[in-house]
Design an enzyme around this catalytic site. Structure first.
Site, PDB file in Angstrom:
ATOM      1  N   ASP A  23      17.612  68.353  38.875  1.00 54.39           N
ATOM      2  CA  ASP A  23      17.185  66.966  38.673  1.00 54.39           C
ATOM      3  C   ASP A  23      17.336  66.214  39.990  1.00 54.39           C
ATOM      4  O   ASP A  23      18.448  66.089  40.512  1.00 54.39           O
ATOM      5  CB  ASP A  23      18.036  66.324  37.579  1.00 54.39           C
ATOM      6  CG  ASP A  23      17.469  65.000  37.087  1.00 54.39           C
ATOM      7  OD1 ASP A  23      16.393  64.595  37.575  1.00 54.39           O
ATOM      8  OD2 ASP A  23      18.104  64.374  36.222  1.00 54.39           O
ATOM      9  N   ASP A 118      10.265  65.192  38.919  1.00 57.13           N
ATOM     10  CA  ASP A 118      11.588  65.249  39.553  1.00 57.13           C
ATOM     11  C   ASP A 118      12.597  66.148  38.846  1.00 57.13           C
ATOM     12  O   ASP A 118      13.768  66.154  39.203  1.00 57.13           O
ATOM     13  CB  ASP A 118      12.174  63.840  39.674  1.00 57.13           C
ATOM     14  CG  ASP A 118      12.369  63.154  38.336  1.00 57.13           C
ATOM     15  OD1 ASP A 118      11.790  63.617  37.339  1.00 57.13           O
ATOM     16  OD2 ASP A 118      13.099  62.151  38.301  1.00 57.13           O
ATOM     17  N   GLU A 119      12.168  66.922  37.853  1.00 54.65           N
ATOM     18  CA  GLU A 119      13.132  67.826  37.220  1.00 54.65           C
ATOM     19  C   GLU A 119      12.436  69.067  36.677  1.00 54.65           C
ATOM     20  O   GLU A 119      11.250  69.045  36.337  1.00 54.65           O
ATOM     21  CB  GLU A 119      13.939  67.134  36.125  1.00 54.65           C
ATOM     22  CG  GLU A 119      13.145  66.636  34.950  1.00 54.65           C
ATOM     23  CD  GLU A 119      14.039  66.099  33.845  1.00 54.65           C
ATOM     24  OE1 GLU A 119      15.093  66.710  33.553  1.00 54.65           O
ATOM     25  OE2 GLU A 119      13.675  65.071  33.252  1.00 54.65           O
TER      26      GLU A 119
END
Length: 365
Positions: A23, A118-119
């Site tokens: 993350d 983003d993850e």
């Protein structure tokens, strides 16, 4: 290998999974601070402007200290933190950096499930890197992302997706947390039920009324009682309370829906005002639908409304048409649930993924 043997090996491999959840820390804001160092060490958010009723997409930790959070109206964020600087999103830049991060992931495994820009989950069970140590792989990914891209990521390592995602949040920002198989029982027992995947505020409150605040409390309920109280989700709760999660890392996450929405500068006061916005939204939705590949079939239409007080409702209807008149009927029914001024209108459709069927046939070519 016989089918029974294959099933046995598949289940054996399942219990031995090594999953990493990565993350990126306040991703959009981190990129803005990286690209303009003058923005570092001051409260910063990425989002829409307050005078256009924008919302915060993300913010840095300096802003979070004031209570600023993602999805918060920008106007409210500025009341909490008058010195907050809100910059407009640069989505193309964020997408480009996301591709760079994922390129680093692919140096370790091809079994990657992106959840957003983003993850992502990584299954490193079969990787030869670092003698198969998921912890050392996570350490190296974090080192390389910082070294190559000048942003930090947090990582969680565990035997399944549920625990890996919890672990990545455990030492944020810029942290690494590992849950080993022999640590699962004690770790999960102390976990608040609010941390469980799929448990929102409503379910957490319902559990609390039953005296269930931790997974240890939840373990005192048998599966049948949980099924009676929470329906099919009861079985999921029973499994999570024991740290069980057999969901595989999905290498190619397919879309489940396509939609468009708009937040209006002025509240739409009544149903006719909402209906007047539908043709423009419908045209935009039709454009997005036309871009989908042939592996999808349009299914149920849905309408989403956010009222002026930030309560919201989503209404979908199986068997309804996908024409403009059908959306008008859905919008009318959704508006009746609140019957108050509206700040956001969204429309969309659920999608059926046909591609899996085609891939199944290709196995026998």
């Amino acid at each position: 290998m016989h089918a029974a043997q294959a099933d046995f090996h598949a289940r054996g491999a399942m219990t031995q999974r090594k999953i990493i959840h990565i993350d990126c820390d306040c991703f959009y804001a981190a990129i803005e601070m990286r690209d303009d160092p003058r923005l570092a060490n001051r409260p910063l958010a990425v989002g829409g402007s307050a005078d256009r009723r924008g919302v915060i997409a993300t913010c840095n930790y300096e802003a979070r200290a004031y209570g600023v959070r993602s999805a918060m109206p920008s106007g409210h964020a500025l009341k909490l933190c008058p010195d907050l600087l809100i910059v407009r999103p640069r989505m193309e830049v964020y997408k480009a950096v996301s591709r760079q991060v994922q390129a680093i992931f692919r140096d370790y495994t091809e079994v990657i499930e992106p959840l957003s820009l983003d993850e992502a989950f990584l299954d490193v069970t079969a990787t030869p890197h670092f003698a198969g140590s998921a912890t050392r792989i996570a350490q190296d990914i974090r080192r390389r992302v910082w070294q190559d891209l000048s942003i930090t990521v947090s990582a969680g390592v565990a035997p399944n997706k549920f625990l890996a995602k919890i672990a990545s949040d455990w030492r944020k920002p810029n942290g690494l947390f590992v849950i080993k198989p022999d640590e699962i029982e004690a770790f999960v027992a102390a976990l608040p039920v609010s941390k469980l995947h799929g448990v929102g505020k409503v379910t957490a409150d319902k559990l609390a009324r039953q005296g269930i605040r931790s997974c240890a409390d939840l373990r005192e309920w048998d599966k049948l009682a949980l099924l009676r109280e929470f329906g099919s989700f009861g079985e999921r709760l029973w499994n999570l309370a024991r740290g069980l999660d057999e969901r595989p890392v999905q290498v190619d996450s397919r879309r489940q829906s396509v939609s468009v929405e708009n937040t209006y500068d002025q509240d739409l006061p009544d149903l006719p005002a909402c209906l007047a916005q539908l043709p423009e939204l419908y045209e935009a939705l039709s454009t997005r639908r036309a871009r989908l590949d042939d592996g999808y079939r349009a299914d149920k239409p849905f309408v989403k409304l956010k009222f002026h007080d930030f309560t919201q409702t989503t209404l979908e209807q199986a068997g309804a048409g996908l024409d403009l008149d059908s959306y008008r009927l859905l919008l009318g029914a959704a508006f009746a649930r609140g019957n108050k001024p509206v700040r956001l209108v969204g429309i969309g459709m659920r999608l059926l993924d046909l591609r899996g069927h085609y891939q199944q046939l290709e196995l026998f070519d």
